[in-house]
Design a protein around this motif. Sequence first.
Motif, mmCIF file in Angstrom:
data_model
loop_
_atom_site.group_PDB
_atom_site.id
_atom_site.type_symbol
_atom_site.label_atom_id
_atom_site.label_comp_id
_atom_site.label_asym_id
_atom_site.label_seq_id
_atom_site.Cartn_x
_atom_site.Cartn_y
_atom_site.Cartn_z
ATOM 1 N N ASN A 12 4.433 6.128 -15.251
ATOM 2 C CA ASN A 12 5.411 5.308 -15.971
ATOM 3 C C ASN A 12 5.643 5.826 -17.385
ATOM 4 O O ASN A 12 6.767 5.787 -17.899
ATOM 5 N N TRP A 13 4.591 6.323 -18.028
ATOM 6 C CA TRP A 13 4.727 6.882 -19.374
ATOM 7 C C TRP A 13 5.637 8.113 -19.349
ATOM 8 O O TRP A 13 6.507 8.276 -20.207
ATOM 9 N N ILE A 14 5.449 8.984 -18.338
ATOM 10 C CA ILE A 14 6.285 10.192 -18.224
ATOM 11 C C ILE A 14 7.733 9.804 -17.929
ATOM 12 O O ILE A 14 8.668 10.366 -18.517
ATOM 13 N N ILE A 15 7.927 8.840 -17.035
ATOM 14 C CA ILE A 15 9.291 8.381 -16.738
ATOM 15 C C ILE A 15 9.944 7.829 -18.008
ATOM 16 O O ILE A 15 11.101 8.140 -18.308
ATOM 17 N N SER A 16 9.201 7.060 -18.770
ATOM 18 C CA SER A 16 9.720 6.514 -20.020
ATOM 19 C C SER A 16 10.081 7.632 -20.999
ATOM 20 O O SER A 16 11.092 7.559 -21.703
ATOM 21 N N PHE A 17 9.268 8.679 -21.030
ATOM 22 C CA PHE A 17 9.519 9.836 -21.898
ATOM 23 C C PHE A 17 10.837 10.524 -21.531
ATOM 24 O O PHE A 17 11.562 11.007 -22.391
ATOM 25 N N LEU A 18 11.164 10.543 -20.237
ATOM 26 C CA LEU A 18 12.352 11.256 -19.767
ATOM 27 C C LEU A 18 13.610 10.387 -19.740
ATOM 28 O O LEU A 18 14.718 10.908 -19.663
ATOM 29 N N GLN A 19 13.466 9.065 -19.795
ATOM 30 C CA GLN A 19 14.616 8.163 -19.701
ATOM 31 C C GLN A 19 15.276 7.919 -21.056
ATOM 32 O O GLN A 19 14.635 8.028 -22.101
ATOM 33 N N ASP A 20 16.534 7.567 -20.986
ATOM 34 C CA ASP A 20 17.287 7.100 -22.161
ATOM 35 C C ASP A 20 17.211 8.059 -23.346
ATOM 36 O O ASP A 20 17.056 7.640 -24.488
ATOM 37 N N ARG A 21 17.307 9.355 -23.038
ATOM 38 C CA ARG A 21 17.298 10.335 -24.127
ATOM 39 C C ARG A 21 18.725 10.576 -24.585
ATOM 40 O O ARG A 21 19.673 10.456 -23.824
ATOM 41 N N LYS A 22 18.856 10.930 -25.837
ATOM 42 C CA LYS A 22 20.158 11.237 -26.425
ATOM 43 C C LYS A 22 20.030 12.550 -27.191
ATOM 44 O O LYS A 22 18.948 12.931 -27.618
ATOM 45 N N GLN A 23 21.156 13.218 -27.353
ATOM 46 C CA GLN A 23 21.149 14.424 -28.175
ATOM 47 C C GLN A 23 22.479 14.552 -28.898
ATOM 48 O O GLN A 23 23.489 14.004 -28.476
ATOM 49 N N ARG A 24 22.432 15.289 -29.989
ATOM 50 C CA ARG A 24 23.646 15.597 -30.735
ATOM 51 C C ARG A 24 23.494 17.007 -31.286
ATOM 52 O O ARG A 24 22.416 17.595 -31.272
ATOM 53 N N VAL A 41 14.186 18.338 -18.959
ATOM 54 C CA VAL A 41 13.033 18.035 -19.798
ATOM 55 C C VAL A 41 13.317 18.643 -21.163
ATOM 56 O O VAL A 41 13.780 19.780 -21.248
ATOM 57 N N PRO A 42 13.055 17.905 -22.228
ATOM 58 C CA PRO A 42 13.303 18.473 -23.561
ATOM 59 C C PRO A 42 12.549 19.789 -23.750
ATOM 60 O O PRO A 42 11.376 19.896 -23.384
ATOM 61 N N GLN A 43 13.245 20.779 -24.278
ATOM 62 C CA GLN A 43 12.626 22.080 -24.494
ATOM 63 C C GLN A 43 11.592 22.013 -25.606
ATOM 64 O O GLN A 43 11.726 21.243 -26.548
ATOM 65 N N GLY A 44 10.566 22.855 -25.461
ATOM 66 C CA GLY A 44 9.587 23.002 -26.519
ATOM 67 C C GLY A 44 8.527 21.921 -26.558
ATOM 68 O O GLY A 44 7.776 21.835 -27.516
#
Length: 132
Positions: A12-24, A41-44
């Motif tokens: 659940n923690w990993i799913i939360s890490f990957l959900q609802d991400r935004k970028q600009r 998955v966010p790079q780096g």
Amino acid sequence: MKSLDINPYITNWIISFLQDRKQRVVVDGIVTDYLNINRGVPQGNVLGPLLFSIMVNDIKVIAPNQNLLVKFADDSLSPVKSGVSESNSAANEVQSIVEWTTVNRMQLNFKKTWEMLLKGKSIKALPAPLAF
């Protein structure tokens, strides 16, 4: 990931890490609006290689007595031993990986996919290249 024996709190923690991400994007002082990111998955980050390893965990070798599959960080390598049916064996291993990508809704980038032939001292003729 849920099919693996991983603590549900970690899943659940990993799913939360990957959900609802935004970028600009910010270039030369120009700032774009935030966009929702629903894949990747966010790079780096430290979790990237681990999540990739979990994702490709179910890729299996067709002929484990003849061939080997090596998986690491962001790549996979399938050495095929030479033998009587070496061309079929290599083609079968490649076809298996192509099928895995289809089942997992991924696309294999053939421009970045290479066949590498390693050969010791032998007078045996080289096999024909695999066709993708």
